[in-house]
Scaffold this motif. Structure first.
Motif, PDB file in Angstrom:
ATOM      1  N   GLY A 187       0.804  -1.213   0.000  1.00 37.45           N
ATOM      2  CA  GLY A 187       0.000   0.000   0.000  1.00 37.45           C
ATOM      3  C   GLY A 187       0.835   1.259   0.000  1.00 37.45           C
ATOM      4  O   GLY A 187       0.340   2.345   0.308  1.00 37.45           O
ATOM      5  N   LYS A 188       2.129   1.142  -0.348  1.00 32.47           N
ATOM      6  CA  LYS A 188       3.021   2.291  -0.399  1.00 32.47           C
ATOM      7  C   LYS A 188       3.794   2.286  -1.720  1.00 32.47           C
ATOM      8  O   LYS A 188       3.723   1.328  -2.479  1.00 32.47           O
ATOM      9  N   TYR A 189       4.547   3.372  -1.954  1.00 30.16           N
ATOM     10  CA  TYR A 189       5.427   3.423  -3.120  1.00 30.16           C
ATOM     11  C   TYR A 189       6.808   2.938  -2.693  1.00 30.16           C
ATOM     12  O   TYR A 189       7.303   3.330  -1.630  1.00 30.16           O
ATOM     13  N   SER A 190       7.423   2.097  -3.511  1.00 34.04           N
ATOM     14  CA  SER A 190       8.748   1.567  -3.189  1.00 34.04           C
ATOM     15  C   SER A 190       9.698   1.805  -4.361  1.00 34.04           C
ATOM     16  O   SER A 190       9.275   1.918  -5.519  1.00 34.04           O
ATOM     17  N   GLY A 191      11.001   1.875  -4.058  1.00 35.37           N
ATOM     18  CA  GLY A 191      11.997   2.146  -5.079  1.00 35.37           C
ATOM     19  C   GLY A 191      12.033   1.076  -6.153  1.00 35.37           C
ATOM     20  O   GLY A 191      11.880  -0.115  -5.876  1.00 35.37           O
ATOM     21  N   TYR A 192      12.254   1.520  -7.399  1.00 36.73           N
ATOM     22  CA  TYR A 192      12.292   0.622  -8.556  1.00 36.73           C
ATOM     23  C   TYR A 192      13.754   0.489  -8.963  1.00 36.73           C
ATOM     24  O   TYR A 192      14.340   1.390  -9.564  1.00 36.73           O
ATOM     25  N   SER A 193      14.353  -0.638  -8.674  1.00 35.47           N
ATOM     26  CA  SER A 193      15.789  -0.822  -8.867  1.00 35.47           C
ATOM     27  C   SER A 193      16.149  -1.284 -10.275  1.00 35.47           C
ATOM     28  O   SER A 193      15.337  -1.871 -10.987  1.00 35.47           O
ATOM     29  N   GLY A 194      17.414  -1.002 -10.654  1.00 36.78           N
ATOM     30  CA  GLY A 194      17.965  -1.513 -11.900  1.00 36.78           C
ATOM     31  C   GLY A 194      17.345  -0.979 -13.167  1.00 36.78           C
ATOM     32  O   GLY A 194      17.419  -1.623 -14.220  1.00 36.78           O
ATOM     33  N   GLN A 195      16.753   0.203 -13.116  1.00 36.98           N
ATOM     34  CA  GLN A 195      16.066   0.767 -14.276  1.00 36.98           C
ATOM     35  C   GLN A 195      16.879   1.882 -14.937  1.00 36.98           C
ATOM     36  O   GLN A 195      17.461   2.725 -14.253  1.00 36.98           O
ATOM     37  N   ALA A 196      16.891   1.875 -16.258  1.00 30.61           N
ATOM     38  CA  ALA A 196      17.591   2.921 -17.011  1.00 30.61           C
ATOM     39  C   ALA A 196      16.755   4.198 -17.006  1.00 30.61           C
ATOM     40  O   ALA A 196      15.570   4.179 -17.358  1.00 30.61           O
ATOM     41  N   VAL A 197      17.376   5.281 -16.612  1.00 30.32           N
ATOM     42  CA  VAL A 197      16.705   6.585 -16.521  1.00 30.32           C
ATOM     43  C   VAL A 197      17.585   7.613 -17.231  1.00 30.32           C
ATOM     44  O   VAL A 197      18.811   7.612 -17.065  1.00 30.32           O
ATOM     45  N   LYS A 198      16.973   8.478 -17.994  1.00 37.63           N
ATOM     46  CA  LYS A 198      17.723   9.488 -18.748  1.00 37.63           C
ATOM     47  C   LYS A 198      17.807  10.803 -17.969  1.00 37.63           C
ATOM     48  O   LYS A 198      16.817  11.241 -17.382  1.00 37.63           O
ATOM     49  N   LEU A 199      19.012  11.400 -17.993  1.00 35.93           N
ATOM     50  CA  LEU A 199      19.179  12.740 -17.461  1.00 35.93           C
ATOM     51  C   LEU A 199      19.078  13.711 -18.628  1.00 35.93           C
ATOM     52  O   LEU A 199      19.790  13.567 -19.626  1.00 35.93           O
ATOM     53  N   GLN A 200      18.191  14.699 -18.507  1.00 37.17           N
ATOM     54  CA  GLN A 200      18.002  15.670 -19.576  1.00 37.17           C
ATOM     55  C   GLN A 200      18.244  17.088 -19.074  1.00 37.17           C
ATOM     56  O   GLN A 200      18.151  17.373 -17.877  1.00 37.17           O
ATOM     57  N   PHE A 201      18.531  17.973 -20.035  1.00 35.31           N
ATOM     58  CA  PHE A 201      18.777  19.378 -19.714  1.00 35.31           C
ATOM     59  C   PHE A 201      18.046  20.284 -20.701  1.00 35.31           C
ATOM     60  O   PHE A 201      18.005  20.006 -21.904  1.00 35.31           O
ATOM     61  N   ARG A 202      17.452  21.340 -20.167  1.00 31.54           N
ATOM     62  CA  ARG A 202      16.780  22.351 -21.004  1.00 31.54           C
ATOM     63  C   ARG A 202      17.330  23.722 -20.654  1.00 31.54           C
ATOM     64  O   ARG A 202      17.265  24.153 -19.503  1.00 31.54           O
ATOM     65  N   LYS A 203      17.899  24.375 -21.635  1.00 30.62           N
ATOM     66  CA  LYS A 203      18.428  25.719 -21.433  1.00 30.62           C
ATOM     67  C   LYS A 203      17.290  26.670 -21.079  1.00 30.62           C
ATOM     68  O   LYS A 203      16.211  26.618 -21.665  1.00 30.62           O
ATOM     69  N   LYS A 204      17.535  27.540 -20.109  1.00 26.15           N
ATOM     70  CA  LYS A 204      16.521  28.501 -19.705  1.00 26.15           C
ATOM     71  C   LYS A 204      16.122  29.368 -20.889  1.00 26.15           C
ATOM     72  O   LYS A 204      16.974  29.826 -21.661  1.00 26.15           O
ATOM     73  N   GLY A 205      14.816  29.559 -21.053  1.00 21.06           N
ATOM     74  CA  GLY A 205      14.308  30.350 -22.156  1.00 21.06           C
ATOM     75  C   GLY A 205      13.952  29.523 -23.375  1.00 21.06           C
ATOM     76  O   GLY A 205      13.437  30.057 -24.356  1.00 21.06           O
ATOM     77  N   THR A 206      14.223  28.202 -23.326  1.00 19.04           N
ATOM     78  CA  THR A 206      13.862  27.301 -24.426  1.00 19.04           C
ATOM     79  C   THR A 206      12.803  26.320 -23.945  1.00 19.04           C
ATOM     80  O   THR A 206      12.462  26.271 -22.755  1.00 19.04           O
ATOM     81  N   THR A 207      12.304  25.506 -24.857  1.00 21.81           N
ATOM     82  CA  THR A 207      11.239  24.561 -24.507  1.00 21.81           C
ATOM     83  C   THR A 207      11.619  23.101 -24.704  1.00 21.81           C
ATOM     84  O   THR A 207      10.833  22.215 -24.368  1.00 21.81           O
ATOM     85  N   THR A 208      12.792  22.843 -25.238  1.00 24.97           N
ATOM     86  CA  THR A 208      13.168  21.471 -25.585  1.00 24.97           C
ATOM     87  C   THR A 208      14.255  20.924 -24.663  1.00 24.97           C
ATOM     88  O   THR A 208      15.292  21.574 -24.444  1.00 24.97           O
ATOM     89  N   TYR A 209      13.984  19.718 -24.135  1.00 20.90           N
ATOM     90  CA  TYR A 209      14.978  19.021 -23.323  1.00 20.90           C
ATOM     91  C   TYR A 209      15.856  18.162 -24.225  1.00 20.90           C
ATOM     92  O   TYR A 209      15.393  17.567 -25.203  1.00 20.90           O
ATOM     93  N   LYS A 210      17.158  18.068 -23.879  1.00 23.10           N
ATOM     94  CA  LYS A 210      18.097  17.216 -24.587  1.00 23.10           C
ATOM     95  C   LYS A 210      18.688  16.211 -23.603  1.00 23.10           C
ATOM     96  O   LYS A 210      19.021  16.565 -22.469  1.00 23.10           O
ATOM     97  N   THR A 211      18.826  14.977 -24.044  1.00 21.76           N
ATOM     98  CA  THR A 211      19.362  13.931 -23.181  1.00 21.76           C
ATOM     99  C   THR A 211      20.878  14.057 -23.054  1.00 21.76           C
ATOM    100  O   THR A 211      21.594  14.147 -24.064  1.00 21.76           O
ATOM    101  N   LEU A 212      21.359  14.072 -21.820  1.00 16.81           N
ATOM    102  CA  LEU A 212      22.788  14.171 -21.554  1.00 16.81           C
ATOM    103  C   LEU A 212      23.430  12.802 -21.367  1.00 16.81           C
ATOM    104  O   LEU A 212      24.540  12.546 -21.836  1.00 16.81           O
TER     105      LEU A 212
END
Length: 309
Positions: free
Chosen positions: A237-262
């Protein structure tokens, strides 16, 4: 209390007893399910017997085959289910019926259902609190719309239930028979069902966070980005950590609308994320998870980091 089916304890017929039928037919929700269970149990008795499961049916009495068929079923691609909140999804389908079937009768009911595993011996089933509503479009056809209602806090789901489910529809004509009466004659009750009409994903809802530091940061210096990917645990009945999963780090320059994967990083044994990158300009960092069959995609909110010279 909703009925939870276990493969070792009940047949597909008994498991389907969680379906609700209209208040006009019975006194309360438990009666709705009990009435429908009697019909399902009798209709599925042969399958239960083959599986070595007692059907508890008097003799070989069964409902007769109702002249009703189902087609054109449409269901959502996925249903996200958390830990406590009631979730519902709408299913539509076409119902065709013979001239001898009175679909306008007060004791005629139809509704959708979802099941996991094989149709004869499902591992779990989900139903709506109420039957479908139908619009009769011709002498032999009706368009129907019903809901599947899910209550994760009522132990309707195990974590292993996440993934692909199949959809079906059913119809019952009681023909004046009262399932609560001692004189109930199930052989006078009509019954029709069809599974495998569609598929959907029942998923453990996901959450994702992002935190980037330091703030502000000098240009060219290291930014440390942390976060956590978690998903609904239907058993605790709670949320638990999801291990071993690939997650993308993205960055969006201030003043723009598009994120890019780093880069792509993996969650640790507790679902935590930690990585670093070089600061260049003011902007937002976020983690995103693309999802899979058991867990939906999720994007964390962007965290702004200002860069100073």
């Amino acid at each position: 209390m909703r009925i939870r089916a276990t493969v070792a304890a009940v047949s597909g017929a008994l498991a389907l007893s969680a379906l609700a039928v209209p208040a006009a037919h019975a006194a309360g929700p438990s009666s709705y399910r009990a009435d429908v269970a009697k019909v399902f149990q009798a209709a599925h008795a042969p399958s239960a017997a083959k599986a070595g499961i007692s059907a508890r049916v008097a003799g070989d009495e069964m409902p007769y085959d109702l002249d009703v068929t189902f087609s054109n079923l449409k269901v959502a691609k996925a249903v996200k289910v958390g830990t406590t909140s009631h979730v519902s999804t709408t299913i539509t389908y076409t119902m065709k019926f013979g001239a001898d079937v009175d679909v306008r009768a007060k004791d005629f009911f139809t509704g959708p259902f979802l099941y996991r595993g094989s149709y004869d011996m499902p591992q779990n089933e989900l139903f709506g609190d109420l039957p479908a509503t139908c619009s009769v479009t011709s002498a032999t056809t009706a368009n129907c719309k019903g809901k599947i209602d899910i209550y994760p806090a009522d132990e309707e789901l195990w974590n292993a239930d996440a993934g692909t489910w199949r959809a079906g529809a059913l119809a019952i004509a009681y023909n004046g028979q009262d399932p609560e009466s001692r004189d109930f004659d199930i052989t006078k009750v009509g019954f029709a069902e069809k599974g495998g009409l569609g598929t959907t994903l029942v998923q453990r809802n996901s959450k994702l966070t992002t935190s980037a530091k330091p703030k502000p940061v000098k240009k060219g210096k290291t930014v440390t980005v942390t976060g956590k990917l978690s998903r609904a645990n239907w058993e605790s009945g709670k949320y638990s950590g999801y291990s071993g999963q690939a997650v993308k780090l993205q960055f969006r320059k201030k003043g723009t609308t598009t994120y890019k994967t780093l880069k792509t990083v993996k969650t640790n044994s507790t679902g935590a994320l930690k990585t670093t990158t070089k600061a260049t300009v003011d902007g937002y960092y976020r983690f995103i998870f693309v999802g899979n069959t058991t867990t939906p995609a999720v994007n964390a909110a962007g965290d702004l980091v200002r860069v100073k010279k």
